[in-house]
Design an enzyme around this catalytic site. Structure first.
Site, PDB file in Angstrom:
ATOM      1  N   LYS A 196       0.834  -1.197   0.000  1.00  0.00           N
ATOM      2  CA  LYS A 196       0.000   0.000   0.000  1.00  0.00           C
ATOM      3  C   LYS A 196       0.872   1.252   0.000  1.00  0.00           C
ATOM      4  O   LYS A 196       2.011   1.198   0.454  1.00  0.00           O
ATOM      5  CB  LYS A 196      -0.858   0.028   1.280  1.00  0.00           C
ATOM      6  CG  LYS A 196      -1.967  -0.991   1.325  1.00  0.00           C
ATOM      7  CD  LYS A 196      -2.774  -0.852   2.606  1.00  0.00           C
ATOM      8  CE  LYS A 196      -3.898  -1.863   2.673  1.00  0.00           C
ATOM      9  NZ  LYS A 196      -4.952  -1.659   1.671  1.00  0.00           N
ATOM     10  N   ARG A 213     -10.239 -11.626   2.244  1.00  0.00           N
ATOM     11  CA  ARG A 213     -11.086 -12.699   1.686  1.00  0.00           C
ATOM     12  C   ARG A 213     -10.373 -14.047   1.742  1.00  0.00           C
ATOM     13  O   ARG A 213     -11.019 -15.086   1.773  1.00  0.00           O
ATOM     14  CB  ARG A 213     -11.516 -12.325   0.261  1.00  0.00           C
ATOM     15  CG  ARG A 213     -10.375 -12.191  -0.702  1.00  0.00           C
ATOM     16  CD  ARG A 213     -10.749 -11.416  -1.958  1.00  0.00           C
ATOM     17  NE  ARG A 213     -10.835  -9.971  -1.733  1.00  0.00           N
ATOM     18  CZ  ARG A 213     -11.174  -9.085  -2.671  1.00  0.00           C
ATOM     19  NH1 ARG A 213     -11.484  -9.496  -3.893  1.00  0.00           N
ATOM     20  NH2 ARG A 213     -11.226  -7.801  -2.393  1.00  0.00           N
TER      21      ARG A 213
HETATM   22  N1  BES Z   1      -8.119  -3.743   4.520  1.00  0.00           N
HETATM   23  C1  BES Z   1      -8.243  -3.385   3.148  1.00  0.00           C
HETATM   24  C2  BES Z   1      -9.520  -2.608   2.886  1.00  0.00           C
HETATM   25  C3  BES Z   1      -9.502  -1.186   3.363  1.00  0.00           C
HETATM   26  C4  BES Z   1      -8.740  -0.245   2.730  1.00  0.00           C
HETATM   27  C5  BES Z   1     -10.294  -0.820   4.414  1.00  0.00           C
HETATM   28  C6  BES Z   1      -8.740   1.061   3.169  1.00  0.00           C
HETATM   29  C7  BES Z   1     -10.313   0.480   4.849  1.00  0.00           C
HETATM   30  C8  BES Z   1      -9.524   1.416   4.235  1.00  0.00           C
HETATM   31  C9  BES Z   1      -8.253  -4.629   2.274  1.00  0.00           C
HETATM   32  O1  BES Z   1      -7.453  -5.651   2.708  1.00  0.00           O
HETATM   33  C10 BES Z   1      -7.771  -4.202   0.944  1.00  0.00           C
HETATM   34  O2  BES Z   1      -6.626  -3.821   0.848  1.00  0.00           O
HETATM   35  N2  BES Z   1      -8.636  -4.256  -0.054  1.00  0.00           N
HETATM   36  C11 BES Z   1      -8.291  -3.853  -1.365  1.00  0.00           C
HETATM   37  C12 BES Z   1      -8.809  -4.893  -2.319  1.00  0.00           C
HETATM   38  C13 BES Z   1      -8.291  -4.725  -3.723  1.00  0.00           C
HETATM   39  C14 BES Z   1      -6.807  -5.033  -3.774  1.00  0.00           C
HETATM   40  C15 BES Z   1      -9.052  -5.652  -4.633  1.00  0.00           C
HETATM   41  C16 BES Z   1      -8.934  -2.505  -1.637  1.00  0.00           C
HETATM   42  O3  BES Z   1     -10.071  -2.281  -1.216  1.00  0.00           O
HETATM   43  O4  BES Z   1      -8.282  -1.657  -2.255  1.00  0.00           O
HETATM   44 MN    MN Z   2      -5.463  -5.452   2.029  1.00  0.00          MN
END
Ligand code: BES
Ligand code: MN
Ligand code: ZN
Length: 498
Positions: free
Chosen positions: A277, A351
């Protein structure tokens, strides 16, 4: 804090450090407030008539010290807005506003005059529960790793007046919900160097020690490997922190009775892994275990309430880190279900924990399974911080969750799982890919999970928006959706689902 119902005592004779009295914007003092005003020689009417305040809910408050003619040390007048428009949200605002004021002072025993607030569809029972819940959550302070400079006194006694003892049960329920939400907030707020998967397992163990109805079993990485949880383990592969699958059982009904199963995403820190990230606000990924925290909060609350229901809580806990051992984009792993998964993005890790936990849930033959997860940024893009997003394979279950959300002001909103969306998850190299395309991210995450929830009635709550707030003094975990889930489980004991 202690809850109390004071039965058939006039408000003027009720002793407390403070009595909270509502004032309507359009109708002034209600019946009970007028009785108190008469005992005080019109002191309340003078304030209300002064024109200094408009008495909007959430806005105007006036504190009288040492009023002559009543048994209380103080009377706090609090705006309740227009009587005709007084609903749950307004009631919650009124209570929060009153509690902010009394918590900023030195008032260990506060009595709420709630009789005048039972208007429209607001009942004394609802007010009793909400007050006790709000008092717990308003008094929460994060002090684990910093000092609380502002606190004066502790609010330790909360009372309302009523014509019978009966609202006391609702106060107890509200208190358990508030404490459950606070447990979830505390776990969410703790930094990831303290709140690790091992820490969550210890917390579960503590719950089992405190409550006779709760048993806990912790499955470590060796155990998960033996079971074949390849997806779960792929998330933890890059981390020095060992993963845990925590199994909590609350037995409130007969032994062998089919349980409801709650599954919580417990990513104690989500760097994204190799699909790392950006740095901005990455600290907030300590909150990526708020689903797990909610499950622990709910288990504690239902044990406190001795809810007559069997409930299994599964906490899927791991840390998502990049390293030489981390899972790489393109890696294919085998889930507990036997399906292979191509991990195209290691940041779609929640997931992967949940799919194996959902398959694991099957062995309990659950009547319903609800997973709770901070799963997608897309849920925040769509709903901000307001809604829990719900998707699932059983409309009756979803409808009940939507209804419960309204009732307890922890609202949910449904998104569809139409077949058209499933296509995005096709892979050339595995049975399924772990991400879809750029669009409809919350839905495709739900589609992925649905492939592992074939055997039972299932709902998925994406709480990425509702579980914490990002800004300023309010930054921190909210404790949602503990209220929604306790409400849901409580309704199951009253009107079993079909
Ligand atoms: N924990 C994150 C989701 C998230 C991101 C929650 C920012 C709150 C704030 C999750 O694990 C994630 O990174 N999801 C990705 C999925 C994508 C790679 C398909 C997302 O939502 O960007
Ligand atoms: Mn994630
Ligand atoms: Zn995550």
């Amino acid at each position: 804090m202690d809850s109390e119902v004071i039965v058939n005592l006039s408000i003027a004779e009720t002793a407390a450090d403070c009595i909270v009295v509502p004032v309507w914007k359009d109708a002034g003092l209600g019946e009970e407030a007028r009785a108190l005003d008469a005992a005080l020689g019109g002191a309340l009417g003078t304030v209300v008539g002064s024109g200094d305040y408009v008495w909007e809910a959430n806005e105007d408050r006036h504190l009288l010290h040492g009023p002559a003619g009543c048994a209380a040390q103080r009377v706090l007048l609090v705006g309740a807005g227009e009587r005709g428009r007084f609903g749950r949200k307004e009631a919650a605002k009124f209570l929060a506003s009153a509690l902010r004021k009394v918590l900023s002072g030195n008032m260990p025993h506060v009595h709420f005059s709630v009789a005048d607030l039972a208007v429209n569809d607001i009942s004394i029972d609802w007010l009793a529960a909400r007050l006790a819940q709000a008092a717990e959550t308003a008094a929460y302070r994060y002090v684990a790793t910093k000092e609380d400079a502002k606190r004066k006194a502790v609010l330790d006694r909360l009372s309302i007046g009523a014509t019978s003892e009966s609202p006391l049960d609702m106060m107890r329920r509200g208190k358990a919900v508030g404490q459950g939400a606070n447990r979830a907030r505390e776990l969410g707020n703790l930094p990831a160097n303290i709140c690790t998967p091992t820490y969550l397992a210890d917390c579960a163990q503590e719950l089992a020690n405190e409550h006779r109805s709760i048993d806990v079993e912790v499955i470590d990485e060796r155990g998960m490997k033996a079971l074949g949880m390849g997806c779960f383990l792929s998330v933890a592969a890059g981390s020095a922190e060992p993963a845990r699958l925590i199994v909590l059982k609350h037995q409130g009904a007969e032994e062998g009775g089919k349980p409801v199963c709650l599954v919580g995403k417990g990513v104690t820190f989500d760097t994204g892994g190799i699909s790392i990230k950006p740095s901005a606000a990455m600290d907030e990924m300590k909150f990526d275990m708020c689903g797990a925290a909610a499950v622990l909060g709910v288990m504690g609350a239902i044990a406190d309430l001795q809810l007559p229901l069997n409930v299994v809580g599964l906490v899927a806990a791991a840390e998502n880190m990049p390293s030489g051992r981390a899972t790489k984009p393109g890696d294919v792993v085998t889930s507990l279900s036997g399906k292979t998964v191509e991990i195209l993005n290691t940041d779609a890790e929640g997931r992967l924990l949940l799919c194996d936990a959902l398959t694991y849930a099957e062995r309990f033959e659950p009547t319903h399974v609800i997973d709770v997860a901070t799963l997608t940024g897309a849920a925040i893009a769509a709903f901000g911080n307001e809604a829990n997003v719900v998707l699932g394979n059983d409309q009756a279950l979803i409808d009940r969750l939507l209804q419960c959300g309204q009732e307890c002001l922890d609202p949910a909103w449904q998104l569809p799982l139409w077949p058209e969306y499933h296509k995005q998850l096709e892979s050339n190299f595995a049975d399924i890919a772990n991400i879809g395309g750029k669009q409809a991210g919350t839905i495709t995450a739900g589609c992925f999970l649905s492939k592992f929830a074939g055997e039972f009635k299932w709902a998925h709550l994406d709480i990425a928006g509702s579980a914490w707030l990002s800004e300023g003094a309010a930054k921190g975990a909210t404790g949602r959706p503990v209220p929604l889930l306790v409400e849901f489980l409580t309704t199951l004991t009253q009107a079993p689902a079909t």
